[in-house]
Design an enzyme around this catalytic site. Structure first.
Site, short mmCIF file in Angstrom:
data_model
loop_
_atom_site.label_atom_id
_atom_site.label_comp_id
_atom_site.label_asym_id
_atom_site.label_seq_id
_atom_site.Cartn_x
_atom_site.Cartn_y
_atom_site.Cartn_z
CG HIS A 130 26.53 -44.56 -2.51
ND1 HIS A 130 27.66 -44.12 -1.87
CD2 HIS A 130 25.63 -44.83 -1.53
CE1 HIS A 130 27.45 -44.10 -0.55
NE2 HIS A 130 26.23 -44.54 -0.32
CE LYS A 172 26.61 -40.82 7.84
NZ LYS A 172 26.39 -42.15 7.35
NE ARG A 179 26.06 -51.43 2.81
CZ ARG A 179 26.35 -50.30 3.39
NH1 ARG A 179 27.49 -49.70 3.14
NH2 ARG A 179 25.53 -49.76 4.25
P1 ADP Z 1 23.88 -42.78 4.94
O1 ADP Z 1 22.39 -42.90 4.82
O2 ADP Z 1 24.39 -42.70 6.31
O3 ADP Z 1 24.47 -41.83 4.00
P2 ADP Z 1 25.01 -44.65 3.22
O4 ADP Z 1 25.39 -43.58 2.31
O5 ADP Z 1 26.08 -45.59 3.61
O6 ADP Z 1 24.42 -44.17 4.54
O7 ADP Z 1 23.81 -45.48 2.66
C1 ADP Z 1 22.70 -44.97 2.01
C2 ADP Z 1 22.09 -46.09 1.22
O8 ADP Z 1 23.04 -46.57 0.28
C3 ADP Z 1 21.69 -47.29 2.10
O9 ADP Z 1 20.52 -47.88 1.55
C4 ADP Z 1 22.86 -48.20 1.95
O10 ADP Z 1 22.51 -49.55 2.18
C5 ADP Z 1 23.23 -47.94 0.49
N1 ADP Z 1 24.62 -48.31 0.24
C6 ADP Z 1 25.74 -47.75 0.75
N2 ADP Z 1 26.84 -48.38 0.30
C7 ADP Z 1 26.40 -49.37 -0.53
C8 ADP Z 1 27.04 -50.41 -1.28
N3 ADP Z 1 28.36 -50.58 -1.26
N4 ADP Z 1 26.25 -51.23 -1.99
C9 ADP Z 1 24.92 -51.09 -1.97
N5 ADP Z 1 24.25 -50.17 -1.28
C10 ADP Z 1 24.98 -49.32 -0.56
#
Ligand code: ADP
Length: 166
Positions: free
Chosen positions: A17, A41, A90
């Site tokens: 992130h 979730k 990713r």
């Molecule tokens: P959620 O929306 O359930 O909180 P995430 O926090 O995993 O899901 O993802 C939010 C955004 O951050 C998405 O666009 C996801 O693809 C991106 N993201 C999460 N982890 C990574 C990573 N390691 N590299 C790049 N983008 C990421």
């Protein structure tokens, strides 16, 4: 001035992130990092803890605001005058979900552009769920999350086990 938003649950924020936020902050004049208050979730960290960890982890980046949001993302984007949604992509496995998400949000908020950025390859496998699973089992996540997050995970789950060689 273009306002871009990076929405996520950040339960917790990972180096993936941070990588995406850093890239977005170089491209857009203002970036709002939006922390989803009540994701469907089950979350490990409260909204306050997630907001604090995001603020601490992104403290060095310029022109970033960290805000909580709830309800429909497009309503939040409209309210703050954002015209760009930033997503992280990713791997190919992310594509189908991200494509549907982008199409739905653009239909609800015409004019919204969804911009996907690719993280550094070292973070391409990383997700909040993987980090939590490793930390819950006593593993070392210090290379996967910013220090303020690693500290809270240690407080929550205890100290890390020494790495086994080989
Ligand atoms: P959620 O929306 O359930 O909180 P995430 O926090 O995993 O899901 O993802 C939010 C955004 O951050 C998405 O666009 C996801 O693809 C991106 N993201 C999460 N982890 C990574 C990573 N390691 N590299 C790049 N983008 C990421």
């Amino acid at each position: 001035m273009t306002v871009a938003v990076l929405p996520a649950s950040f339960d917790p924020i990972t180096c993936g992130h941070v990588d995406i936020a850093t890239r977005a902050s170089r491209v857009f004049p203002r970036l709002v990092v939006a922390v989803y208050a009540m994701p469907k979730k089950n979350v490990l960290f409260s909204l306050d803890e997630r907001l604090t960890m995001v603020r601490e982890s992104l403290a060095g980046l310029p022109h970033i605001d960290v805000m909580p949001f709830d309800g429909l993302f497009v309503d939040f984007a409209r309210r703050i005058g954002a015209s760009v949604e930033v997503r992280g992509l990713r791997a190919v496995s992310d594509f189908e979900y991200e494509y549907q998400h982008a199409a739905a949000n653009r239909q609800m908020l015409p004019g919204l552009e969804v911009v996907s950025l690719f993280p550094s390859t070292q973070y391409a496998f990383l997700s909040s769920s993987i980090v939590k699973e490793i930390a819950e089992n006593g593993g070392d996540v210090s290379s996967m999350v910013p220090e303020p997050v690693a500290r809270r995970l240690r407080e929550r789950f205890g100290s890390v086990q020494p790495a086994v060689g080989g």
